[in-house]
Write a protein that holds these residues in place. Sequence first.
Motif, PDB file in Angstrom:
ATOM      1  N   GLN A  13       0.822  -1.204   0.000  1.00 10.10           N
ATOM      2  CA  GLN A  13       0.000   0.000   0.000  1.00 10.10           C
ATOM      3  C   GLN A  13       0.854   1.251   0.000  1.00 10.10           C
ATOM      4  O   GLN A  13       0.487   2.261  -0.572  1.00 10.10           O
ATOM      5  CB  GLN A  13      -0.935   0.007   1.208  1.00 10.10           C
ATOM      6  N   GLY A  14       1.995   1.197   0.661  1.00 12.63           N
ATOM      7  CA  GLY A  14       2.873   2.358   0.712  1.00 12.63           C
ATOM      8  C   GLY A  14       2.395   3.387   1.712  1.00 12.63           C
ATOM      9  O   GLY A  14       2.096   4.529   1.351  1.00 12.63           O
ATOM     10  N   THR A  15       2.322   3.000   2.978  1.00 11.47           N
ATOM     11  CA  THR A  15       1.766   3.887   4.002  1.00 11.47           C
ATOM     12  C   THR A  15       2.582   5.172   4.161  1.00 11.47           C
ATOM     13  O   THR A  15       2.027   6.218   4.524  1.00 11.47           O
ATOM     14  CB  THR A  15       1.693   3.162   5.353  1.00 11.47           C
ATOM     15  N   ARG A  16       3.878   5.103   3.891  1.00 15.97           N
ATOM     16  CA  ARG A  16       4.702   6.309   4.046  1.00 15.97           C
ATOM     17  C   ARG A  16       4.408   7.367   2.998  1.00 15.97           C
ATOM     18  O   ARG A  16       4.790   8.530   3.156  1.00 15.97           O
ATOM     19  CB  ARG A  16       6.190   5.931   4.008  1.00 15.97           C
ATOM     20  N   MET A  17       3.705   6.995   1.925  1.00 19.23           N
ATOM     21  CA  MET A  17       3.302   7.988   0.929  1.00 19.23           C
ATOM     22  C   MET A  17       2.174   8.873   1.464  1.00 19.23           C
ATOM     23  O   MET A  17       1.940   9.962   0.960  1.00 19.23           O
ATOM     24  CB  MET A  17       2.834   7.301  -0.353  1.00 19.23           C
ATOM     25  N   LYS A  18       1.464   8.350   2.483  1.00 18.39           N
ATOM     26  CA  LYS A  18       0.335   9.086   3.065  1.00 18.39           C
ATOM     27  C   LYS A  18      -0.619   9.562   1.970  1.00 18.39           C
ATOM     28  O   LYS A  18      -0.899  10.752   1.818  1.00 18.39           O
ATOM     29  CB  LYS A  18       0.829  10.254   3.915  1.00 18.39           C
ATOM     30  N   SER A  19      -1.137   8.584   1.239  1.00 14.74           N
ATOM     31  CA  SER A  19      -1.932   8.902   0.056  1.00 14.74           C
ATOM     32  C   SER A  19      -3.062   7.897  -0.129  1.00 14.74           C
ATOM     33  O   SER A  19      -2.937   6.727   0.247  1.00 14.74           O
ATOM     34  CB  SER A  19      -1.028   8.885  -1.192  1.00 14.74           C
ATOM     35  N   LYS A  20      -4.152   8.363  -0.731  1.00 12.93           N
ATOM     36  CA  LYS A  20      -5.231   7.453  -1.127  1.00 12.93           C
ATOM     37  C   LYS A  20      -4.825   6.629  -2.337  1.00 12.93           C
ATOM     38  O   LYS A  20      -5.390   5.561  -2.588  1.00 12.93           O
ATOM     39  CB  LYS A  20      -6.497   8.259  -1.453  1.00 12.93           C
ATOM     40  N   LEU A  21      -3.862   7.118  -3.093  1.00 16.63           N
ATOM     41  CA  LEU A  21      -3.390   6.429  -4.290  1.00 16.63           C
ATOM     42  C   LEU A  21      -2.349   5.387  -3.897  1.00 16.63           C
ATOM     43  O   LEU A  21      -1.427   5.677  -3.120  1.00 16.63           O
ATOM     44  CB  LEU A  21      -2.776   7.437  -5.269  1.00 16.63           C
ATOM     45  N   HIS A  26       1.671   5.994  -8.189  1.00 15.90           N
ATOM     46  CA  HIS A  26       2.106   7.398  -8.195  1.00 15.90           C
ATOM     47  C   HIS A  26       2.956   7.645  -9.446  1.00 15.90           C
ATOM     48  O   HIS A  26       3.859   6.869  -9.749  1.00 15.90           O
ATOM     49  CB  HIS A  26       2.900   7.720  -6.935  1.00 15.90           C
ATOM     50  N   PRO A  27       2.675   8.723 -10.162  1.00 14.71           N
ATOM     51  CA  PRO A  27       3.376   8.942 -11.430  1.00 14.71           C
ATOM     52  C   PRO A  27       4.744   9.586 -11.269  1.00 14.71           C
ATOM     53  O   PRO A  27       4.971  10.386 -10.356  1.00 14.71           O
ATOM     54  CB  PRO A  27       2.435   9.887 -12.197  1.00 14.71           C
ATOM     55  N   VAL A  28       5.639   9.227 -12.163  1.00 15.60           N
ATOM     56  CA  VAL A  28       6.930   9.897 -12.329  1.00 15.60           C
ATOM     57  C   VAL A  28       6.998  10.342 -13.786  1.00 15.60           C
ATOM     58  O   VAL A  28       6.909   9.517 -14.696  1.00 15.60           O
ATOM     59  CB  VAL A  28       8.103   8.954 -11.986  1.00 15.60           C
ATOM     60  N   CYS A  29       7.073  11.644 -13.987  1.00 15.24           N
ATOM     61  CA  CYS A  29       7.020  12.231 -15.335  1.00 15.24           C
ATOM     62  C   CYS A  29       5.793  11.709 -16.095  1.00 15.24           C
ATOM     63  O   CYS A  29       5.882  11.320 -17.263  1.00 15.24           O
ATOM     64  CB  CYS A  29       8.315  11.979 -16.095  1.00 15.24           C
ATOM     65  N   PHE A 221      23.891   4.531  -9.789  1.00 15.33           N
ATOM     66  CA  PHE A 221      23.181   4.351  -8.527  1.00 15.33           C
ATOM     67  C   PHE A 221      21.743   4.860  -8.612  1.00 15.33           C
ATOM     68  O   PHE A 221      20.832   4.313  -7.980  1.00 15.33           O
ATOM     69  CB  PHE A 221      23.924   5.079  -7.410  1.00 15.33           C
ATOM     70  N   ASP A 222      21.519   5.919  -9.403  1.00 15.62           N
ATOM     71  CA  ASP A 222      20.183   6.513  -9.502  1.00 15.62           C
ATOM     72  C   ASP A 222      19.127   5.501  -9.933  1.00 15.62           C
ATOM     73  O   ASP A 222      17.966   5.585  -9.503  1.00 15.62           O
ATOM     74  CB  ASP A 222      20.185   7.679 -10.493  1.00 15.62           C
ATOM     75  N   GLU A 223      19.525   4.553 -10.773  1.00 16.41           N
ATOM     76  CA  GLU A 223      18.553   3.580 -11.277  1.00 16.41           C
ATOM     77  C   GLU A 223      17.957   2.722 -10.170  1.00 16.41           C
ATOM     78  O   GLU A 223      16.874   2.156 -10.331  1.00 16.41           O
ATOM     79  CB  GLU A 223      19.207   2.651 -12.312  1.00 16.41           C
ATOM     80  N   THR A 224      18.650   2.622  -9.074  1.00 15.23           N
ATOM     81  CA  THR A 224      18.221   1.713  -8.006  1.00 15.23           C
ATOM     82  C   THR A 224      17.318   2.391  -6.986  1.00 15.23           C
ATOM     83  O   THR A 224      16.884   1.745  -6.030  1.00 15.23           O
ATOM     84  CB  THR A 224      19.448   1.142  -7.282  1.00 15.23           C
ATOM     85  N   LEU A 225      17.030   3.663  -7.176  1.00 14.30           N
ATOM     86  CA  LEU A 225      16.237   4.403  -6.198  1.00 14.30           C
ATOM     87  C   LEU A 225      14.856   3.775  -6.021  1.00 14.30           C
ATOM     88  O   LEU A 225      14.092   3.622  -6.975  1.00 14.30           O
ATOM     89  CB  LEU A 225      16.078   5.861  -6.650  1.00 14.30           C
ATOM     90  N   GLY A 226      14.543   3.414  -4.788  1.00 19.30           N
ATOM     91  CA  GLY A 226      13.206   2.937  -4.455  1.00 19.30           C
ATOM     92  C   GLY A 226      12.403   4.070  -3.843  1.00 19.30           C
ATOM     93  O   GLY A 226      12.903   4.796  -2.972  1.00 19.30           O
ATOM     94  N   VAL A 227      11.183   4.234  -4.289  1.00 22.62           N
ATOM     95  CA  VAL A 227      10.351   5.355  -3.847  1.00 22.62           C
ATOM     96  C   VAL A 227       9.427   4.883  -2.733  1.00 22.62           C
ATOM     97  O   VAL A 227       8.517   4.084  -2.969  1.00 22.62           O
ATOM     98  CB  VAL A 227       9.529   5.933  -5.015  1.00 22.62           C
ATOM     99  N   ASN A 228       9.664   5.386  -1.538  1.00 24.61           N
ATOM    100  CA  ASN A 228       8.840   5.013  -0.393  1.00 24.61           C
ATOM    101  C   ASN A 228       8.055   6.185   0.191  1.00 24.61           C
ATOM    102  O   ASN A 228       7.158   5.982   1.009  1.00 24.61           O
ATOM    103  CB  ASN A 228       9.700   4.394   0.703  1.00 24.61           C
ATOM    104  N   ASP A 229       8.422   7.414  -0.184  1.00 23.15           N
ATOM    105  CA  ASP A 229       7.699   8.575   0.326  1.00 23.15           C
ATOM    106  C   ASP A 229       7.744   9.686  -0.718  1.00 23.15           C
ATOM    107  O   ASP A 229       8.316   9.525  -1.799  1.00 23.15           O
ATOM    108  CB  ASP A 229       8.278   9.047   1.667  1.00 23.15           C
ATOM    109  N   ARG A 230       7.126  10.810  -0.396  1.00 25.12           N
ATOM    110  CA  ARG A 230       7.021  11.896  -1.375  1.00 25.12           C
ATOM    111  C   ARG A 230       8.374  12.547  -1.661  1.00 25.12           C
ATOM    112  O   ARG A 230       8.575  13.094  -2.741  1.00 25.12           O
ATOM    113  CB  ARG A 230       6.046  12.968  -0.872  1.00 25.12           C
TER     114      ARG A 230
END
Length: 459
Positions: A13-21, A26-29, A221-230
């Motif tokens: 669910q990604g609770t750290r995003m604090k989002s209904k989505l 969540h979109p990137v570009c 290294f940038d390719e490995t970034l995991g998105v857990n929050d805003r």
Amino acid sequence: MENRFAVILAAGQGTRMKSKLYKVLHPVCGKPMVQHVVDQVSKLHLNKIVTIVGHGAEKVQAQLGESCEYALQAEQLGTAHAVMQAAPQLEGQAGTTIVLCGDTPLITSETIDALLSHHVHTKAKATILTAKANDPTGYGRIVRNEEGHVAKIVEHKDASEEELQINEINTGTYCFDNAFLFEALKQVSNENAQGEYYLPDVIEILKNQGEIISAYQTENFDETLGVNDRVALSQAEVIMKKRINEKHMRNGVTIIDPQNTYISAEAEIARDTVIYPGSMIKGKTVIGEDCEIGPNTEIKDCIVGDSTVIRQSVAHNSEIGQNVNIGPFAHIRPQSSIGNDVKIGNFVEVKKSKMGQGSKASHLSYIGDAEVGADVNLGCGSITVNYDGKNKHLTKIEDGAFIGCNSNLIAPVTVGAGAYVAAGSTITEDVPGDALSIARARQVNKEDYVSKLKLNHNS
């Protein structure tokens, strides 16, 4: 070539995003994170892609469609448990499986392919994608043996002083011999503080069986970034934007100020087009050659022909032809079709309308639910009055017609080819071709009216 599979973890669910989505949506570009991952994996033409869904399963499946198969993780009991849900599709098959997280939108097909190739070349049963981090704090460290294979993965909290100096980290992306993976998954225990089944435990199980555990280190290294929050989401956006803009510039597009130009991951732009600062090109927009876009222009899901100029304007879900001049401060609303050599000037709004070749609406006009022919001139303040409070109605203006300033065309109505509408007219009936239509009150001048008014006022 041996079978190659992918498992994409997208159930959290990604609770750290604090989002209904849900997190992976969540979109990137402009494109959901999980769609980035699936699109990159799909370039490798694998035998099967299985996406593990859980929270928001229906929405994730609606986004990804038929690009992959799905397995449901009804309870989120850890990453190993998630991969195990793909057993009905993958267990017992010979080949290689890559496991990726759906929240790593910057991963590229080139890196995934290199990881797969390294895995096969080293004859490993598991291969870890690693990277060198300038600040490895919080990451699991990769400890290699004399042969260069992985001796162990040490979590930051468990690392010795010597191990803390290692800056090669575990990115959370893995390759496995598929058959060995699913056998090892059955041995993973949840005897830990969280009571969950962790995928890295498979590495330890295979190592204890004497199998080779390899590691492939990506240079980026940038390719490995995991998105857990805003915060991480914004970081991914910046990196992806830079990657996209550089791709277009290398393909012959001039971007005056890349840091202040937003281009979606799905947009296409031909060479010798110039993008000025503050412009946002969204969705599946396609822009031709020799165009000028911006400054401060927003284009979404449009097709724009060659040599068109769009300045300080907004255009959505429309087709715009060649040699068109739009703006400044124009608004092209959805389902509009702007023909070649058209001019849409300042403070002109076009909605669900067709503008034929060479027609002009130079300023301060509203063109809604209209079919405008070729070489039509719409004077300043022209309005197609399309709405009666309940329904929308069509206005037709045929080729070569001239609409005078401040004219109201009350739909449904047709102005014939070559007809003239006098300035200030309110047209409620069809105008025949080549006719002059005047629909305004006759002017009356009352001599000395003001003088008499003032006299009466002062008496």
